[in-house]
Design a protein around this motif. Structure first.
Motif, PDB file in Angstrom:
ATOM      1  N   TYR A  86      36.801  29.681 -18.494  1.00 48.89           N
ATOM      2  CA  TYR A  86      37.890  28.709 -18.434  1.00 48.89           C
ATOM      3  C   TYR A  86      39.137  29.292 -19.093  1.00 48.89           C
ATOM      4  CZ  TYR A  86      34.318  25.390 -17.028  1.00 48.89           C
ATOM      5  OH  TYR A  86      33.305  24.749 -16.369  1.00 48.89           O
ATOM      6  N   THR A  87      40.264  29.144 -18.426  1.00 43.67           N
ATOM      7  CA  THR A  87      41.478  29.812 -18.896  1.00 43.67           C
ATOM      8  C   THR A  87      42.200  29.049 -19.993  1.00 43.67           C
ATOM      9  OG1 THR A  87      42.718  28.787 -17.079  1.00 43.67           O
ATOM     10  CG2 THR A  87      41.837  31.006 -16.710  1.00 43.67           C
ATOM     11  N   ASP A  91      40.206  23.256 -21.624  1.00 40.20           N
ATOM     12  CA  ASP A  91      39.019  23.310 -20.766  1.00 40.20           C
ATOM     13  C   ASP A  91      37.870  24.032 -21.452  1.00 40.20           C
ATOM     14  OD1 ASP A  91      40.160  21.876 -18.739  1.00 40.20           O
ATOM     15  OD2 ASP A  91      40.600  23.589 -17.448  1.00 40.20           O
ATOM     16  N   ARG A  92      38.174  25.070 -22.234  1.00 44.17           N
ATOM     17  CA  ARG A  92      37.108  25.783 -22.945  1.00 44.17           C
ATOM     18  C   ARG A  92      36.444  24.861 -23.969  1.00 44.17           C
ATOM     19  NH1 ARG A  92      40.728  30.104 -23.281  1.00 44.17           N
ATOM     20  NH2 ARG A  92      40.807  30.081 -25.561  1.00 44.17           N
ATOM     21  N   ALA A  95      34.357  22.241 -22.114  1.00 45.87           N
ATOM     22  CA  ALA A  95      33.115  22.832 -21.605  1.00 45.87           C
ATOM     23  C   ALA A  95      32.125  23.045 -22.735  1.00 45.87           C
ATOM     24  CB  ALA A  95      33.409  24.152 -20.907  1.00 45.87           C
ATOM     25  N   PRO A 208      35.159  19.728 -17.706  1.00 45.80           N
ATOM     26  CA  PRO A 208      35.814  20.384 -16.567  1.00 45.80           C
ATOM     27  C   PRO A 208      34.801  20.720 -15.484  1.00 45.80           C
ATOM     28  CG  PRO A 208      35.489  21.952 -18.340  1.00 45.80           C
ATOM     29  CD  PRO A 208      35.059  20.605 -18.873  1.00 45.80           C
TER      30      PRO A 208
END
Length: 222
Positions: A86-87, A91-92, A95, A208
């Motif tokens: 994940y960029t 989102d990281r 997750a 996400p």
């Protein structure tokens, strides 16, 4: 009355036998927790005598500590691999949260709980538990720091936010072992608190696409 004869263990190199014993201890821990890791249980899993296990692992406290480290470090490597693609830091982090609160991870949660409990009376295990807690803190802190650097997060004390997150995940995962409350509700407790702590809008830490796609730590490590 005749006595059953134990089949003689196949001859293996010292390295092979030691690795086999480590794997056996890990499998026992994932099935029954660290409490289940004994000379007899590991010997039975490997198919050797307890004396042979003791020959390669003369200190059971060290074997239990090493087993804890192997199980927990493997989970962290797996989770880091899930989070890394994940960029955005948001989102990281989302997750990571939704992966950690999976009920499919109950086997590793049990190992953590046993580590905290047994570590009270085992210096090698207590040292191992602290080291892995520090490693998790480092992983989470890296994501929070990235988010602060990019302006996605606003946090005056990223270290405390990371510690806060891990404390919530640990506590709620432990509650999940006895099916206390709904898993989704436990997840919302974490995301709501982190959204507030990081200055994110409500719902920003919704899982996400692709998060929680694993089938559980045991399967991933098999």
């Amino acid at each position: 009355m005749s006595r059953a004869v134990r089949p003689r263990a196949a001859r293996k190199s010292a390295e092979e036998r030691a690795a086999e014993i480590r794997t056996g201890a890990r499998d026992v821990a994932l099935e029954g927790g660290l409490w289940a890791v004994t000379l007899r249980s590991v010997a039975a899993r490997v198919g050797v005598t307890p004396a042979l296990v003791a020959h390669y692992q003369p200190n059971m406290e060290v074997l239990v500590a090493d087993t804890f480290t192997a199980v927990v470090a493997a989970e962290m490597a797996e989770v880091a691999g899930i989070v890394e693609p994940y960029t955005s830091p948001t989102d990281r982090l989302a997750a990571l949260i939704h992966t950690l609160i999976e009920t499919a991870r109950d086997d590793v949660t049990t190992v953590w709980l046993d580590g905290w409990s047994l570590g009270r009376r085992s210096a090698p295990l207590a040292t191992a538990v602290r080291a892995q807690m520090d490693a998790w803190q480092h992983l989470v802190l890296g994501i929070v720091d990235d988010g602060c650097s990019t302006g996605e997060f606003t946090a005056s004390d990223p270290q405390t936010v990371a510690w806060h997150l891990l404390g919530m995940v640990d506590g709620l995962s432990a509650q999940g072992l006895v099916s206390y409350r709904d898993p989704a509700a436990r997840g919302r407790l974490v995301t709501d608190a982190l959204e507030h702590a990081l200055g994110l809008p409500s719902g920003a830490l919704t899982a996400p696409a692709g998060a929680s796609a694993t089938t559980g730590c045991s399967a991933a490590r098999a």
